[in-house]
Write a protein that holds these residues in place. Structure first.
Motif, PDB file in Angstrom:
ATOM      1  N   VAL A  58       0.837  -1.206   0.000  1.00 49.65           N
ATOM      2  CA  VAL A  58       0.000   0.000   0.000  1.00 49.65           C
ATOM      3  C   VAL A  58       0.869   1.251   0.000  1.00 49.65           C
ATOM      4  N   LEU A  59       1.952   1.259   0.777  1.00 54.50           N
ATOM      5  CA  LEU A  59       2.830   2.427   0.827  1.00 54.50           C
ATOM      6  C   LEU A  59       3.486   2.707  -0.525  1.00 54.50           C
ATOM      7  N   CYS A  60       3.665   1.659  -1.334  1.00 56.27           N
ATOM      8  CA  CYS A  60       4.262   1.830  -2.664  1.00 56.27           C
ATOM      9  C   CYS A  60       3.268   2.344  -3.703  1.00 56.27           C
ATOM     10  N   LEU A  61       1.974   2.247  -3.409  1.00 62.26           N
ATOM     11  CA  LEU A  61       0.974   2.564  -4.431  1.00 62.26           C
ATOM     12  C   LEU A  61       1.006   4.024  -4.860  1.00 62.26           C
ATOM     13  N   LEU A  62       1.097   4.949  -3.901  1.00 60.18           N
ATOM     14  CA  LEU A  62       1.087   6.375  -4.275  1.00 60.18           C
ATOM     15  C   LEU A  62       2.298   6.743  -5.128  1.00 60.18           C
ATOM     16  N   PRO A  63       3.524   6.385  -4.740  1.00 53.17           N
ATOM     17  CA  PRO A  63       4.662   6.683  -5.621  1.00 53.17           C
ATOM     18  C   PRO A  63       4.521   6.070  -7.004  1.00 53.17           C
ATOM     19  N   LEU A  64       4.026   4.840  -7.077  1.00 54.19           N
ATOM     20  CA  LEU A  64       3.864   4.202  -8.388  1.00 54.19           C
ATOM     21  C   LEU A  64       2.768   4.874  -9.207  1.00 54.19           C
ATOM     22  N   ALA A  70       3.156  10.651 -14.343  1.00 54.04           N
ATOM     23  CA  ALA A  70       4.254  11.417 -14.941  1.00 54.04           C
ATOM     24  C   ALA A  70       4.888  10.697 -16.124  1.00 54.04           C
ATOM     25  N   ASP A  71       4.571   9.391 -16.257  1.00 55.37           N
ATOM     26  CA  ASP A  71       5.174   8.554 -17.292  1.00 55.37           C
ATOM     27  C   ASP A  71       6.694   8.552 -17.174  1.00 55.37           C
ATOM     28  N   ALA A  72       7.158   8.569 -15.917  1.00 52.20           N
ATOM     29  CA  ALA A  72       8.602   8.555 -15.662  1.00 52.20           C
ATOM     30  C   ALA A  72       8.832   8.063 -14.231  1.00 52.20           C
ATOM     31  N   TRP A  73       9.854   7.223 -14.060  1.00 56.84           N
ATOM     32  CA  TRP A  73      10.129   6.680 -12.733  1.00 56.84           C
ATOM     33  C   TRP A  73      10.467   7.760 -11.720  1.00 56.84           C
ATOM     34  N   ARG A  74      10.993   8.911 -12.204  1.00 54.17           N
ATOM     35  CA  ARG A  74      11.384   9.967 -11.265  1.00 54.17           C
ATOM     36  C   ARG A  74      10.197  10.509 -10.480  1.00 54.17           C
ATOM     37  N   GLY A  75       8.972  10.272 -10.985  1.00 56.24           N
ATOM     38  CA  GLY A  75       7.790  10.732 -10.263  1.00 56.24           C
ATOM     39  C   GLY A  75       7.652  10.082  -8.896  1.00 56.24           C
ATOM     40  N   MET A  76       8.289   8.926  -8.704  1.00 59.34           N
ATOM     41  CA  MET A  76       8.177   8.221  -7.430  1.00 59.34           C
ATOM     42  C   MET A  76       8.828   8.985  -6.287  1.00 59.34           C
ATOM     43  N   TRP A  77       9.823   9.791  -6.599  1.00 58.65           N
ATOM     44  CA  TRP A  77      10.512  10.536  -5.527  1.00 58.65           C
ATOM     45  C   TRP A  77      10.472  12.054  -5.754  1.00 58.65           C
ATOM     46  N   ASP A  78       9.599  12.499  -6.652  1.00 54.71           N
ATOM     47  CA  ASP A  78       9.406  13.940  -6.857  1.00 54.71           C
ATOM     48  C   ASP A  78       8.427  14.445  -5.797  1.00 54.71           C
ATOM     49  N   ALA A  79       8.946  15.176  -4.801  1.00 52.18           N
ATOM     50  CA  ALA A  79       8.135  15.595  -3.657  1.00 52.18           C
ATOM     51  C   ALA A  79       6.943  16.440  -4.084  1.00 52.18           C
ATOM     52  N   ASP A  80       7.142  17.332  -5.049  1.00 51.14           N
ATOM     53  CA  ASP A  80       6.044  18.204  -5.480  1.00 51.14           C
ATOM     54  C   ASP A  80       4.924  17.400  -6.134  1.00 51.14           C
ATOM     55  N   MET A  81       5.304  16.480  -7.015  1.00 47.63           N
ATOM     56  CA  MET A  81       4.290  15.665  -7.683  1.00 47.63           C
ATOM     57  C   MET A  81       3.576  14.752  -6.696  1.00 47.63           C
ATOM     58  N   LEU A  82       4.337  14.155  -5.773  1.00 50.68           N
ATOM     59  CA  LEU A  82       3.724  13.306  -4.761  1.00 50.68           C
ATOM     60  C   LEU A  82       2.719  14.089  -3.924  1.00 50.68           C
TER      61      LEU A  82
END
Length: 293
Positions: A58-64, A70-82
């Motif tokens: 469940v904790l992984c769902l929001l980053p994924l 974003a169609d990019a893996w970097r969205g997983m750790w982009d604080a603004d997008m998250l």
């Protein structure tokens, strides 16, 4: 790849929530503290591992989900997008409720006394409810949206009880052979049968209502991939119902006269129910990612 990872985490999260709720609810309803503690001891390691893995999924769902948008893996750790996805979308708000709930469930299953099956069932049931606030149940606004979410909540709880309680049912069945537990196990199996009838009825009715509310705007079209998968899900669910009815009305009464054969058939059919249920959950996790039209 991102979508596949997201779908896998959805599947793991669904399986975890269902197993924890159904198992805890059935242990709380057994009518015998000693019987419940004995079965819980058999399942304890599995339930704790499921609680941990489910919380991580469940904790992984929001980053994924953010990476998928974003169609990019970097969205997983982009604080603004998250932050945007978490606080400004309905999915994110439902996810936050779900994340809090699954962390609570993990704490309860790891540290609460095994005798607190009722507390575990309540916590796991609460963790199931946010599922009705995302996916296709979130498409409608106003009263239709509320009705769809309520129906979906009933569907989640009914499915969770039925599928999640099956490992406990197998535990009761195992202890039924032991003279010290026979009376309590018999009572627990009858309670399971009664509660199972209610859960299956609620599951079928809420499932039919959900399908109607999802498909009504677009109409029926079996050329649609979504509707083909939905039809397979319905067939699998009906097969599970058939197996449950065969167990209840053919093999459980036969325990008095053909114990060996009856036990063998009940176990086999219950394990098959679990496999079919796994297929249903896999389809549910996939259907939530597809458009109904």
């Amino acid at each position: 790849m991102m979508l596949a990872a997201f779908a896998l985490c959805r599947l793991v999260a669904y399986v975890s929530a269902i197993l924890l709720f159904g198992a805890a609810a059935m242990l709380a309803m057994s009518g015998s503290r000693g019987l419940s503690l004995s079965v819980e001891a058999i399942l304890r390691k599995m339930l704790r591992r499921v609680a941990i893995v489910g919380a991580l999924a469940v904790l992984c769902l929001l980053p994924l989900q953010t990476a998928t948008i974003a169609d990019a893996w970097r969205g997983m750790w982009d604080a603004d997008m998250l932050s945007v996805v978490a606080f400004q979308t309905r999915y994110g708000q439902a996810w936050m409720l779900r994340a809090i709930a699954v962390l609570l469930v993990a704490v309860v299953f790891l540290w609460a006394s095994p005798a607190k099956a009722g507390l575990r069932a309540v916590a796991a049931g609460i963790a199931l409810l946010p599922l009705s606030l995302s996916g296709h149940a979130a498409m409608n606004e106003g009263w239709p949206g509320f009705a769809h979410a309520a129906s979906d909540a009933v569907h989640c709880l009914a499915a969770g009880f039925w599928l999640g309680s099956l490992p406990v049912f197998l535990g009761f069945l195992k202890l039924w052979n032991e003279p010290a537990y026979k009376k309590d196990a018999t009572r627990a199996l009858l309670r399971f049968s009664t509660a199972g009838h209610i859960a299956v009825a609620a599951l079928l009715l809420s499932g039919a209502l959900n399908a109607l509310m999802i498909l009504w705007p677009a109409g029926w079209d079996l050329q649609s991939g979504y509707q083909q998968l939905l039809a397979i899900k319905i067939l699998l669910a009906l097969a599970m119902v058939a197996l449950a009815l065969i167990n209840r009305y053919r093999w459980i009464p036969a325990l008095r006269t053909r114990r060996g054969a009856a036990l063998s058939h009940i176990r086999r059919n219950t394990v098959l129910e679990l496999w079919l249920g796994g297929g249903v959950i896999a389809l549910v996790s996939l259907l939530g990612l597809l458009a109904p039209q």
